[in-house]
Design a protein around this motif. Structure first.
Motif: not given
Length: 187
Positions: A59-67
């Motif tokens: 999950i941390n890999l995908l938290l670099n773009k706003p969600i």
């Protein structure tokens, strides 16, 4: 442009479909977003075979773009592998907590799963509670059974009996969209 992140397993990834970019659940939700001219981009972060532990690890890999909207679809592989429901609940909770910590204004959705009939009663009941409990604890919009109306219907599933066909995903998208649409801001 705002982002809707679909984070899940093969049911999100679109396993077995001829054209994932048009036929998967995230793709069909993107089509509905575009039809209404809403300012959202749907991201398909599905990985076939993913467990809740695998999701927590990535999950941390995908938290670099706003969600702006986070759609969580994990747990089916945990069920199939006999992972204890408490472990699945802890992993789903940890994923939700990470998303909320990084994006406190994000709206969260949980796509629940029910168990195949061949899984014994106590285990089935415990897993049923996992999804409702995690959704309630995190005030997530909750779809109790992602495959409602599709599971067990031969012509709506691939030959493996587990993964929907393109026609199956059309039904699923039609049932999931009413849960997601109210979360999307028009302006």
């Amino acid at each position: 442009m705002k982002n809707i992140l679909f984070f899940g397993d093969s049911l999100t990834a679109g396993y077995g479909l001829l054209n994932v970019s048009l036929e998967s659940l995230p793709a069909l939700i993107q089509a509905k977003v575009m039809a209404e001219k809403l300012p959202y981009h749907v991201i398909n972060a599905g990985v076939s075979g993913e467990t809740s532990a695998g999701g927590l690890a990535r999950i941390n890999l995908l938290l670099n773009k706003p969600i702006d909207v986070f759609v969580l679809e994990l747990g089916a592989n945990d069920i199939l592998r006999g992972i204890p429901p408490q472990t699945t609940a802890a992993n789903l909770q940890a994923i939700a907590s990470k998303v909320k910590a990084k994006f406190p204004k994000a709206k969260l959705v949980l796509l629940g799963m029910e168990l195949p009939a061949w899984i014994p009663g106590a285990f089935a009941g415990a897993f049923r509670e996992v999804f409702a409990q995690v959704a309630g604890t995190n005030q997530m919009t909750f779809v109790p059974f992602l495959l409602d109306g599709v599971a067990g219907v031969a012509h709506l599933n691939l030959r493996d009996g587990l993964h929907p066909t393109a026609a199956g995903y059309q039904i699923i998208a039609g049932k999931v969209w009413p849960f997601i649409r109210p979360l999307l801001e028009v302006g």
